[in-house]
Design a protein around this motif. Structure first.
Motif, PDB file in Angstrom:
ATOM      1  N   ARG A  30       0.682  -1.403   0.171  1.00 21.51           N
ATOM      2  CA  ARG A  30      -0.204   0.162   0.293  1.00 21.51           C
ATOM      3  C   ARG A  30       0.611   0.912   0.252  1.00 21.51           C
ATOM      4  N   ARG A  31       2.051   1.316   0.751  1.00 16.75           N
ATOM      5  CA  ARG A  31       2.789   2.685   0.722  1.00 16.75           C
ATOM      6  C   ARG A  31       3.456   2.743  -0.533  1.00 16.75           C
ATOM      7  N   ARG A  32       3.897   1.831  -0.870  1.00 14.46           N
ATOM      8  CA  ARG A  32       4.901   1.714  -2.506  1.00 14.46           C
ATOM      9  C   ARG A  32       3.784   2.145  -3.046  1.00 14.46           C
ATOM     10  N   VAL A  33       1.995   1.966  -3.021  1.00 15.41           N
ATOM     11  CA  VAL A  33       1.367   2.412  -4.095  1.00 15.41           C
ATOM     12  C   VAL A  33       1.266   3.840  -4.168  1.00 15.41           C
ATOM     13  N   ARG A  34       1.037   3.876  -2.930  1.00 18.99           N
ATOM     14  CA  ARG A  34       0.362   5.446  -2.386  1.00 18.99           C
ATOM     15  C   ARG A  34       1.735   6.693  -3.063  1.00 18.99           C
ATOM     16  N   LEU A  35       3.176   5.833  -2.888  1.00 18.36           N
ATOM     17  CA  LEU A  35       3.800   6.708  -3.594  1.00 18.36           C
ATOM     18  C   LEU A  35       4.311   6.415  -5.233  1.00 18.36           C
ATOM     19  N   LEU A  36       3.864   5.643  -5.817  1.00 23.17           N
ATOM     20  CA  LEU A  36       3.160   5.867  -7.409  1.00 23.17           C
ATOM     21  C   LEU A  36       2.368   6.776  -8.145  1.00 23.17           C
ATOM     22  N   ARG A  37       0.846   6.904  -6.286  1.00 28.64           N
ATOM     23  CA  ARG A  37      -0.234   7.337  -7.284  1.00 28.64           C
ATOM     24  C   ARG A  37       1.045   9.103  -6.768  1.00 28.64           C
ATOM     25  N   MET A  38       1.394   9.574  -6.404  1.00 32.38           N
ATOM     26  CA  MET A  38       2.059  10.764  -5.499  1.00 32.38           C
ATOM     27  C   MET A  38       3.129  10.933  -7.070  1.00 32.38           C
ATOM     28  N   VAL A  39       3.279  10.297  -7.498  1.00 32.44           N
ATOM     29  CA  VAL A  39       4.292  10.428  -8.856  1.00 32.44           C
ATOM     30  C   VAL A  39       3.986  11.908  -9.737  1.00 32.44           C
ATOM     31  N   PRO A  40       3.089  11.631 -10.605  1.00 31.86           N
ATOM     32  CA  PRO A  40       2.191  12.811 -11.647  1.00 31.86           C
ATOM     33  C   PRO A  40       2.412  13.988 -10.399  1.00 31.86           C
ATOM     34  N   LEU A  41       1.737  13.606  -9.655  1.00 31.14           N
ATOM     35  CA  LEU A  41       1.556  15.158  -8.914  1.00 31.14           C
ATOM     36  C   LEU A  41       2.880  15.575  -8.577  1.00 31.14           C
TER      37      LEU A  41
END
Length: 560
Positions: A30-41
């Protein structure tokens, strides 16, 4: 003695060697997913950082005296322990440049150095403000229901606008106030939690104390608070927001009262006099749509930079008023526009606050149009979404060339070469004991090069020569005749002959200019940086004539 059953005796637990506690695989995933979701921003914010952090000494031109004034006031806070480099007279609350003063030293490490204009470090803070503002715009877009992919477009629409590029890179209190105002909206439009609304009140207070015109957004914030708060706790939300905001703003009044400067009196400035001057003492700009009025010229200036976001954003803001989710966001530019129509004084940076809300209105309207094209009938949905996509693509084809060209200019073009050449000449040729009448941009640079910073025995801010008679009488008993040189940078030249430096409004500064003999000029005719030597015995010459005919003006030696 009581017998104990053998099977009731349990062995002591065997100690296990201590080791690192690892999170379960699902938590790490879940932490990795959250980090990946922050990449576009993060990528969007990176683009903003580059656009607003590269080539600050070259673009835009140092042609606005306000930049130098706010930087000089921040410098005075950081180095002199005073609220301004001259007598602080309550023209604006000091919190805006106090924030700049807090970051001044690290900003000078990054954007300082020999040959770089002093105010460049202040523009470095505007880079941080731009990145923070872009993040807040994204948050507000998400709060009003815009999907994540489209919400990422909102900060880009705002940041890529040529008008935003020009204004947001400059040291304006409006930019500092804007990030606090956006933070307030991000808190108010988010989850209906009381502590968020209290924090929003504090953010609003900081916005007003950074630039008082942020108070115009209050109706829109109250609408947002009403829409987003729970009915049963709405009264607490309003009390928390208004109480905290009022407490913050009252600090400025308390500051004036403690110094006995709340009301007019002999021998001191007053907050009341500054408020009266701001509301009534400044010449009105006229009706915005009257050809030739000051407000009309300002509007034309905005449209010359970016007709697309200004006109499209204003029209779509009116449309967004009809949607509950976006009503508060759309109300900000509507209120600002309504106030502008009253014909009062309007500065060029007035548009800074509406710009991000224009971008939000554009993105929200696009999303609603896409939703409207949705149909349970696949054929109709296909046609509708094709039409919407075509409209967006056509808009991009029209807008992208001018926006891309301005972005390239911002990070590559050096518009301040004449100014830096003039500074180098002054640095090499003028003694440090000369009095130089100039704008506040150059005031900072002369102080950086070793001139006295007392405001009168070295560089002299042109605004104070006529408008601070008590200090002038103490330091310049001969008035303008005690001035040795006039460094006429672009930040000062734009005022020549007008409201600020006209013969009627500023007779002493105008006299120094009209008795100036040209030493040297840099840049194209009509927009030059000039050095003039003041000669009281010389016949006066119209400064505007000299500006347009420098080739006819004989040059003189720089020796005092």
């Amino acid at each position: 003695m009581t017998a104990v059953a053998e099977d009731s005796v349990r062995p002591l637990p065997v100690p296990v060697a201590a080791g690192p506690v690892r999170a379960p695989a699902t938590v790490r995933a879940r932490r990795r997913v959250r980090l990946l979701r922050m990449v576009p921003l993060a990528l969007v914010l990176g683009i903003v950082a580059v656009l607003y952090g590269v080539n600050l000494q070259g673009y835009p031109e140092f042609n606005n005296d306000d930049e130098g004034t706010y930087f000089a006031q921040a410098w005075a806070v950081a180095t002199q322990g005073t609220t301004a480099h001259y007598t602080y007279w309550y023209d604006h609350p000091p919190v805006g440049w106090i924030q700049l003063a807090v970051l001044l030293k690290p900003l000078q490490w990054i954007w300082g150095g020999d040959g770089i204009p002093a105010a460049t470090a202040g523009r470095g803070m505007m880079t941080l403000v731009a990145v923070a503002s872009a993040a807040m715009i994204y948050r507000v877009a998400r709060n009003i229901g815009v999907p994540k992919p489209l919400a990422l477009a909102a900060p880009l629409v705002w940041a890529l606008s040529p008008l935003t590029l020009n204004l947001e890179r400059q040291i304006f209190l409006d930019n500092i106030a804007l990030v606090w105002l956006l933070a307030c909206f991000a808190l108010v439009t988010g989850k209906p939690k009381l502590h968020h609304h209290v924090a929003a009140g504090a953010a609003f207070g900081m916005a007003v104390l950074s630039k008082e015109t942020a108070a115009l957004a209050l109706p829109a914030i109250l609408v947002a608070l009403y829409i987003s708060s729970w009915a049963r706790t709405r009264a607490f939300s309003f009390v928390g927001f208004l109480g905290t905001g009022a407490f913050m703003v009252s600090g400025w009044l308390l500051f004036a009262a403690v110094k006995n400067e709340l009301f007019p009196g002999p021998g001191h400035v007053s907050l009341w006099e500054a408020i009266v001057w701001q509301l009534q003492g400044r010449e009105g700009a006229g009706f915005m749509f009257t050809q030739g009025s000051g407000a009309n010229n300002i509007l034309k200036g905005w449209l010359s930079h970016d007709p697309y976001l200004v006109t499209g954003g204003m029209l779509l803001s009116v449309v967004a008023l009809f949607f509950r989710q976006s009503r508060s966001i759309a109300l900000v530019p509507v209120v600002y526009f309504a106030v502008a129509l009253r014909g009062g004084y309007i500065p060029g940076m007035y548009i800074v606050t509406p710009l991000p809300f224009f971008a939000l209105a554009v993105v929200f309207a696009t999303w609603k149009l896409w939703q409207a094209a949705t149909s349970r009938y696949r054929a109709i949905q296909y046609v509708g979404r094709t039409v919407v996509a075509g409209m967006v693509a056509a808009s991009l084809l029209v807008i992208t060339p001018s926006w891309a060209a301005e972005s390239v200019r911002a990070v590559t073009e050096d518009q301040n070469v004449p100014y830096r050449e003039a500074l180098a000449y002054v640095d090499a040729n003028l003694p440090r004991n000369t009095r130089v009448l100039t704008d506040d941009n150059t005031w900072n640079d002369l102080v950086k090069m070793g001139w006295n910073a007392d405001g009168w025995s070295g560089p002299i801010w042109h605004f104070k020569l006529d408008r601070d008679p008590l200090a002038r009488a103490r330091n310049l008993p001969g008035g303008w005749k005690d001035v040795d040189y006039v460094f006429l940078g672009r930040g000062m030249e734009v005022f020549v002959g007008g409201e600020i430096l006209g013969e009627e409004n500023a007779p002493l500064a105008y006299a120094a200019l009209s008795h100036g003999e040209l030493v040297k000029a840099w840049g194209p005719v009509g927009s030059q940086v000039r050095l003039l030597k003041v000669n009281p015995d010389k016949d006066p010459v119209d400064p505007e004539w000299m500006r347009m005919h420098p080739d006819l003006a004989p040059t003189v030696s720089v020796q005092p």
